[in-house]
Design an enzyme around this catalytic site. Structure first.
Site, PDB file in Angstrom:
ATOM      1  N   ALA A 273     -24.554 -13.955 -40.056  1.00  0.00           N
ATOM      2  CA  ALA A 273     -23.897 -14.037 -38.742  1.00  0.00           C
ATOM      3  C   ALA A 273     -23.475 -12.652 -38.259  1.00  0.00           C
ATOM      4  O   ALA A 273     -23.680 -12.304 -37.086  1.00  0.00           O
ATOM      5  CB  ALA A 273     -22.686 -14.959 -38.826  1.00  0.00           C
ATOM      6  N   TYR A 274     -22.885 -11.863 -39.153  1.00  0.00           N
ATOM      7  CA  TYR A 274     -22.439 -10.523 -38.785  1.00  0.00           C
ATOM      8  C   TYR A 274     -23.613  -9.639 -38.396  1.00  0.00           C
ATOM      9  O   TYR A 274     -23.593  -8.959 -37.359  1.00  0.00           O
ATOM     10  CB  TYR A 274     -21.683  -9.916 -39.967  1.00  0.00           C
ATOM     11  N   SER A 275     -24.674  -9.678 -39.210  1.00  0.00           N
ATOM     12  CA  SER A 275     -25.848  -8.854 -38.928  1.00  0.00           C
ATOM     13  C   SER A 275     -26.509  -9.267 -37.620  1.00  0.00           C
ATOM     14  O   SER A 275     -26.956  -8.417 -36.839  1.00  0.00           O
ATOM     15  CB  SER A 275     -26.842  -8.959 -40.085  1.00  0.00           C
TER      16      SER A 275
ATOM     17  N   SER B  99     -25.030 -10.498 -35.020  1.00  0.00           N
ATOM     18  CA  SER B  99     -24.216  -9.999 -33.913  1.00  0.00           C
ATOM     19  C   SER B  99     -24.453  -8.513 -33.687  1.00  0.00           C
ATOM     20  O   SER B  99     -24.485  -8.033 -32.555  1.00  0.00           O
ATOM     21  CB  SER B  99     -22.728 -10.278 -34.170  1.00  0.00           C
ATOM     22  N   LYS B 100     -24.640  -7.764 -34.765  1.00  0.00           N
ATOM     23  CA  LYS B 100     -24.848  -6.330 -34.638  1.00  0.00           C
ATOM     24  C   LYS B 100     -26.280  -5.996 -34.221  1.00  0.00           C
ATOM     25  O   LYS B 100     -26.523  -4.969 -33.563  1.00  0.00           O
ATOM     26  CB  LYS B 100     -24.493  -5.630 -35.947  1.00  0.00           C
TER      27      LYS B 100
END
Length: 260
Positions: free
Chosen positions: A167-169, A171-172
């Site tokens: 999820a974090y990757s 978003s980035k």
């Protein structure tokens, strides 16, 4: 206002001003953002410390900046709220007369396997990291003066694809795409847009919840055999924000000590 041009018709570089350059740093109360505030202040920037909620930390960052003789203010703003972000830029212009550099360091990180992540967490993460970035750079694109720079934050995990960072990757990855398109949309403005993608960096956000074994393993991945520091990343940001880094544009700078 017409864009200044050189005799050959190309965009003329910004002329030196007696007034200091002005930088807005979101997420400026902690971690990489706070170190960036101090680094830009050391270069003589007037600084606006954008923060989400911890006023004490924001004021501490502001006080650290002004010890070098520059001016600084702290302004609270939810980066995903377009009205709050517009007010942040309004405050910068009212206090200092304009904006030359925007460093968008505010962000969230939550790790979990894709199969297990609560979708409410996903929505919260993407509200800050994707919508927040869009809102901030939208205002930056409208207001940064010629000769200025916009710097966003991605992560080296976009390329490294560590499990648990889905999820974090994601978003980035969106931040990277947005930044590269923004650089092209700013054609003729003499304003650069780049993303910095740190590797493992010793911030509270990174260290939270990790045991010593995990931290040591991540530190060993770099050929330099250590974690990055907020100062390492702030130096990269300061270069991209400076006239010396103005030819770097539309790039993702993977500041990770050589992790492949």
């Amino acid at each position: 206002m017409p864009i200044p041009t050189s005799p050959d018709g190309t965009v003329a570089p910004a002329q030196p001003s007696a007034s200091p350059r002005v930088a807005i740093v979101t997420g400026g109360s902690r971690g990489i953002g706070r170190r960036t505030v101090g680094r830009l202040a050391a270069d003589g920037y007037a600084v606006v410390v954008g923060y989400a909620g911890n006023r004490d930390e924001a004021e501490a960052a502001m006080k650290e900046a002004v010890t070098g003789g520059v001016r600084a203010i702290a302004v609270r703003a939810d980066v995903a709220d377009e009205h709050a972000v517009a007010a942040l830029f309004d405050a910068a212009e009212a206090e200092f007369g304009g904006v030359d550099v925007v460093v968008h360091a505010a962000g969230r990180a939550r790790m979990a396997p894709i199969a297990e992540l609560d979708l409410a967490v996903l929505d919260d993460l993407h509200r800050t990291n994707i919508r927040g970035t869009f809102v901030v750079v939208q205002q930056a694109a409208r207001r940064v003066r010629p000769g200025g720079a916009i710097v966003t934050f991605s992560t080296s995990v976009v390329g490294l694809a560590f499990p648990g960072y889905g999820a974090y990757s994601a978003s980035k990855g969106a931040v990277e795409a947005l930044t590269l398109i923004l650089a092209r949309e700013l054609r003729g403005r003499d304003v650069t847009a780049n993303a910095v993608a740190p590797g493992p960096t010793a911030t509270d956000l990174f260290l939270d919840g990790k045991d010593e074994e995990t931290i040591a393993r991540l530190a060993a991945q770099s050929p330099l055999e250590r974690l990055g520091t907020p100062s390492d990343i702030a130096e990269v940001v300061a270069f991209l924000a400076s006239p010396a880094g103005h030819w770097i544009n539309g790039q993702v700078v993977r500041a990770n000590g050589g992790i492949i």
